[in-house]
Design a protein around this motif. Sequence first.
Motif, PDB file in Angstrom:
ATOM      1  N   PHE A   1       0.635  -1.042   0.101  1.00  0.00           N
ATOM      2  CA  PHE A   1       0.078   0.185   0.160  1.00  0.00           C
ATOM      3  C   PHE A   1       0.746   1.191  -0.076  1.00  0.00           C
ATOM      4  O   PHE A   1       1.001   2.180  -0.901  1.00  0.00           O
ATOM      5  CB  PHE A   1      -0.907   0.150   1.126  1.00  0.00           C
ATOM      6  CG  PHE A   1      -1.752   1.343   1.250  1.00  0.00           C
ATOM      7  CD1 PHE A   1      -2.798   1.488   0.407  1.00  0.00           C
ATOM      8  CD2 PHE A   1      -1.433   2.277   2.156  1.00  0.00           C
ATOM      9  CE1 PHE A   1      -3.637   2.502   0.352  1.00  0.00           C
ATOM     10  CE2 PHE A   1      -2.220   3.569   2.186  1.00  0.00           C
ATOM     11  CZ  PHE A   1      -3.335   3.617   1.492  1.00  0.00           C
ATOM     12  N   ALA A   2       1.803   1.223   0.963  1.00  0.00           N
ATOM     13  CA  ALA A   2       2.598   2.655   1.217  1.00  0.00           C
ATOM     14  C   ALA A   2       3.381   2.866  -0.188  1.00  0.00           C
ATOM     15  O   ALA A   2       3.465   4.327  -0.471  1.00  0.00           O
ATOM     16  CB  ALA A   2       3.518   2.526   2.418  1.00  0.00           C
ATOM     17  N   GLU A   3       3.803   2.068  -0.797  1.00  0.00           N
ATOM     18  CA  GLU A   3       4.693   2.400  -1.859  1.00  0.00           C
ATOM     19  C   GLU A   3       3.998   2.335  -3.324  1.00  0.00           C
ATOM     20  O   GLU A   3       4.497   3.050  -4.080  1.00  0.00           O
ATOM     21  CB  GLU A   3       5.830   1.121  -2.352  1.00  0.00           C
ATOM     22  CG  GLU A   3       6.863   1.202  -1.092  1.00  0.00           C
ATOM     23  CD  GLU A   3       6.447   0.113  -0.034  1.00  0.00           C
ATOM     24  OE1 GLU A   3       7.499  -0.329   0.792  1.00  0.00           O
ATOM     25  OE2 GLU A   3       5.331   0.042   0.128  1.00  0.00           O
ATOM     26  N   HIS A   4       2.964   1.669  -3.501  1.00  0.00           N
ATOM     27  CA  HIS A   4       2.248   1.467  -4.676  1.00  0.00           C
ATOM     28  C   HIS A   4       0.907   1.863  -4.830  1.00  0.00           C
ATOM     29  O   HIS A   4       0.547   1.980  -5.875  1.00  0.00           O
ATOM     30  CB  HIS A   4       2.543  -0.087  -5.229  1.00  0.00           C
ATOM     31  CG  HIS A   4       4.073  -0.467  -5.199  1.00  0.00           C
ATOM     32  ND1 HIS A   4       4.291  -1.377  -3.909  1.00  0.00           N
ATOM     33  CD2 HIS A   4       5.152  -0.236  -5.765  1.00  0.00           C
ATOM     34  CE1 HIS A   4       5.632  -1.705  -4.164  1.00  0.00           C
ATOM     35  NE2 HIS A   4       5.952  -0.768  -5.242  1.00  0.00           N
ATOM     36  N   ALA A   5       0.266   2.071  -3.927  1.00  0.00           N
ATOM     37  CA  ALA A   5      -1.213   2.557  -3.736  1.00  0.00           C
ATOM     38  C   ALA A   5      -1.444   3.681  -4.781  1.00  0.00           C
ATOM     39  O   ALA A   5      -2.644   3.683  -5.725  1.00  0.00           O
ATOM     40  CB  ALA A   5      -2.028   2.819  -2.479  1.00  0.00           C
ATOM     41  N   ALA A   6      -0.719   4.786  -4.562  1.00  0.00           N
ATOM     42  CA  ALA A   6      -0.758   5.983  -5.498  1.00  0.00           C
ATOM     43  C   ALA A   6      -0.872   5.715  -7.087  1.00  0.00           C
ATOM     44  O   ALA A   6      -1.616   6.079  -7.980  1.00  0.00           O
ATOM     45  CB  ALA A   6      -0.052   7.145  -5.177  1.00  0.00           C
ATOM     46  N   SER A   7       0.111   4.909  -7.369  1.00  0.00           N
ATOM     47  CA  SER A   7       0.404   4.685  -8.744  1.00  0.00           C
ATOM     48  C   SER A   7      -0.697   3.711  -9.308  1.00  0.00           C
ATOM     49  O   SER A   7      -1.481   3.720 -10.469  1.00  0.00           O
ATOM     50  CB  SER A   7       1.588   3.913  -9.161  1.00  0.00           C
ATOM     51  OG  SER A   7       2.526   4.736  -8.719  1.00  0.00           O
ATOM     52  N   ILE A   8      -1.064   2.555  -8.473  1.00  0.00           N
ATOM     53  CA  ILE A   8      -2.257   1.622  -8.632  1.00  0.00           C
ATOM     54  C   ILE A   8      -3.678   2.704  -9.100  1.00  0.00           C
ATOM     55  O   ILE A   8      -4.447   2.375  -9.921  1.00  0.00           O
ATOM     56  CB  ILE A   8      -2.424   0.430  -7.882  1.00  0.00           C
ATOM     57  CG1 ILE A   8      -1.026  -0.350  -7.842  1.00  0.00           C
ATOM     58  CG2 ILE A   8      -3.725  -0.251  -8.264  1.00  0.00           C
ATOM     59  CD1 ILE A   8      -1.190  -1.377  -6.935  1.00  0.00           C
ATOM     60  N   LEU A   9      -3.817   3.680  -8.129  1.00  0.00           N
ATOM     61  CA  LEU A   9      -5.047   4.531  -8.178  1.00  0.00           C
ATOM     62  C   LEU A   9      -5.083   5.275  -9.520  1.00  0.00           C
ATOM     63  O   LEU A   9      -6.236   5.401 -10.152  1.00  0.00           O
ATOM     64  CB  LEU A   9      -4.901   5.534  -7.001  1.00  0.00           C
ATOM     65  CG  LEU A   9      -6.180   6.367  -6.893  1.00  0.00           C
ATOM     66  CD1 LEU A   9      -7.604   5.479  -6.700  1.00  0.00           C
ATOM     67  CD2 LEU A   9      -5.900   7.290  -5.776  1.00  0.00           C
ATOM     68  N   GLU A  10      -3.907   5.722  -9.887  1.00  0.00           N
ATOM     69  CA  GLU A  10      -3.907   6.388 -11.091  1.00  0.00           C
ATOM     70  C   GLU A  10      -4.096   5.488 -12.382  1.00  0.00           C
ATOM     71  O   GLU A  10      -4.952   5.951 -13.123  1.00  0.00           O
ATOM     72  CB  GLU A  10      -2.476   6.754 -11.169  1.00  0.00           C
ATOM     73  CG  GLU A  10      -2.073   7.741 -12.686  1.00  0.00           C
ATOM     74  CD  GLU A  10      -0.701   8.062 -13.023  1.00  0.00           C
ATOM     75  OE1 GLU A  10      -0.500   8.511 -14.051  1.00  0.00           O
ATOM     76  OE2 GLU A  10       0.124   8.034 -11.945  1.00  0.00           O
ATOM     77  N   ILE A  11      -3.632   4.343 -12.471  1.00  0.00           N
ATOM     78  CA  ILE A  11      -4.023   3.411 -13.513  1.00  0.00           C
ATOM     79  C   ILE A  11      -5.573   3.034 -13.614  1.00  0.00           C
ATOM     80  O   ILE A  11      -6.164   2.940 -14.411  1.00  0.00           O
ATOM     81  CB  ILE A  11      -3.165   2.061 -13.354  1.00  0.00           C
ATOM     82  CG1 ILE A  11      -1.629   2.388 -13.716  1.00  0.00           C
ATOM     83  CG2 ILE A  11      -3.629   1.093 -14.206  1.00  0.00           C
ATOM     84  CD1 ILE A  11      -0.780   1.311 -13.181  1.00  0.00           C
ATOM     85  N   PHE A  12      -6.118   2.783 -12.189  1.00  0.00           N
ATOM     86  CA  PHE A  12      -7.467   2.537 -11.967  1.00  0.00           C
ATOM     87  C   PHE A  12      -8.391   3.680 -12.629  1.00  0.00           C
ATOM     88  O   PHE A  12      -9.172   3.577 -13.364  1.00  0.00           O
ATOM     89  CB  PHE A  12      -7.853   2.443 -10.645  1.00  0.00           C
ATOM     90  CG  PHE A  12      -7.849   0.929 -10.049  1.00  0.00           C
ATOM     91  CD1 PHE A  12      -8.745   0.020 -10.740  1.00  0.00           C
ATOM     92  CD2 PHE A  12      -7.489   0.559  -8.821  1.00  0.00           C
ATOM     93  CE1 PHE A  12      -8.733  -1.313 -10.255  1.00  0.00           C
ATOM     94  CE2 PHE A  12      -7.514  -0.377  -8.216  1.00  0.00           C
ATOM     95  CZ  PHE A  12      -8.134  -1.701  -9.095  1.00  0.00           C
ATOM     96  N   ASN A  13      -8.197   4.855 -12.262  1.00  0.00           N
ATOM     97  CA  ASN A  13      -8.712   5.975 -12.601  1.00  0.00           C
ATOM     98  C   ASN A  13      -8.787   6.474 -14.156  1.00  0.00           C
ATOM     99  O   ASN A  13      -9.563   6.738 -14.594  1.00  0.00           O
ATOM    100  CB  ASN A  13      -8.431   7.224 -11.624  1.00  0.00           C
ATOM    101  CG  ASN A  13      -9.144   6.813 -10.356  1.00  0.00           C
ATOM    102  OD1 ASN A  13     -10.121   5.899  -9.893  1.00  0.00           O
ATOM    103  ND2 ASN A  13      -8.507   7.566  -9.322  1.00  0.00           N
ATOM    104  N   GLU A  14      -7.569   6.225 -14.811  1.00  0.00           N
ATOM    105  CA  GLU A  14      -7.488   6.173 -16.160  1.00  0.00           C
ATOM    106  C   GLU A  14      -8.337   5.343 -16.830  1.00  0.00           C
ATOM    107  O   GLU A  14      -9.037   5.682 -17.841  1.00  0.00           O
ATOM    108  CB  GLU A  14      -6.123   6.051 -16.566  1.00  0.00           C
ATOM    109  CG  GLU A  14      -5.703   6.858 -17.860  1.00  0.00           C
ATOM    110  CD  GLU A  14      -6.153   5.604 -19.135  1.00  0.00           C
ATOM    111  OE1 GLU A  14      -6.360   6.109 -20.021  1.00  0.00           O
ATOM    112  OE2 GLU A  14      -5.691   4.408 -18.881  1.00  0.00           O
TER     113      GLU A  14
END
Length: 176
Positions: A11-24
């Motif tokens: 979560f701490a390292e990768h959640a923001a990047s995964i969230l960006e991919i989801f939202n795109e």
Amino acid sequence: MGAMQVISCRFAEHAASILEIFNEAIANTTALYAYQPRTMEFMLEWFTAKTKDDYPILGCLDDHGRVAGFASYGPFRQWPAYKYTIENSVYVHRDFRGRGVALQLMTSLIEKAVEQEYHTMIAGIDENNKASIALHEKLGFFHSGTIQHAGYKFSQWQNLAFYQLLLPTPVHPHEG
């Protein structure tokens, strides 16, 4: 493109990047039949649930440590008799599509499913997502049915095709 590495996401390292991919994907594709962008709160709940149930979240990192894509699986249905069946998902950052990221992720995800002794992996794919269908077929998935008008997005009905892969596990399936 440099070397790609498949890792277990945190979560701490990768959640923001995964969230960006989801939202795109939500905003621009029918890969997800969702309307609203996901939030960091959603990501925390998603990571927590996956971790609690021992479902992998795999990420593919480029040589600069950027998340090029991610893949996971979860339950297909909640009833006990479905305990050997999982549903996969794989998403690739728009800048990395067509570069083998999804193949690398799915290959690792299938290996993890065998290691965890699942038997059937299901993929629900929008029938117009030819790249995802081709990827899954390349990996041995076969078409097992399409639900017409399963979702409504971008002002039109979307048809959801189901593909499945039968795995050689578990060695000793049991009820209960």
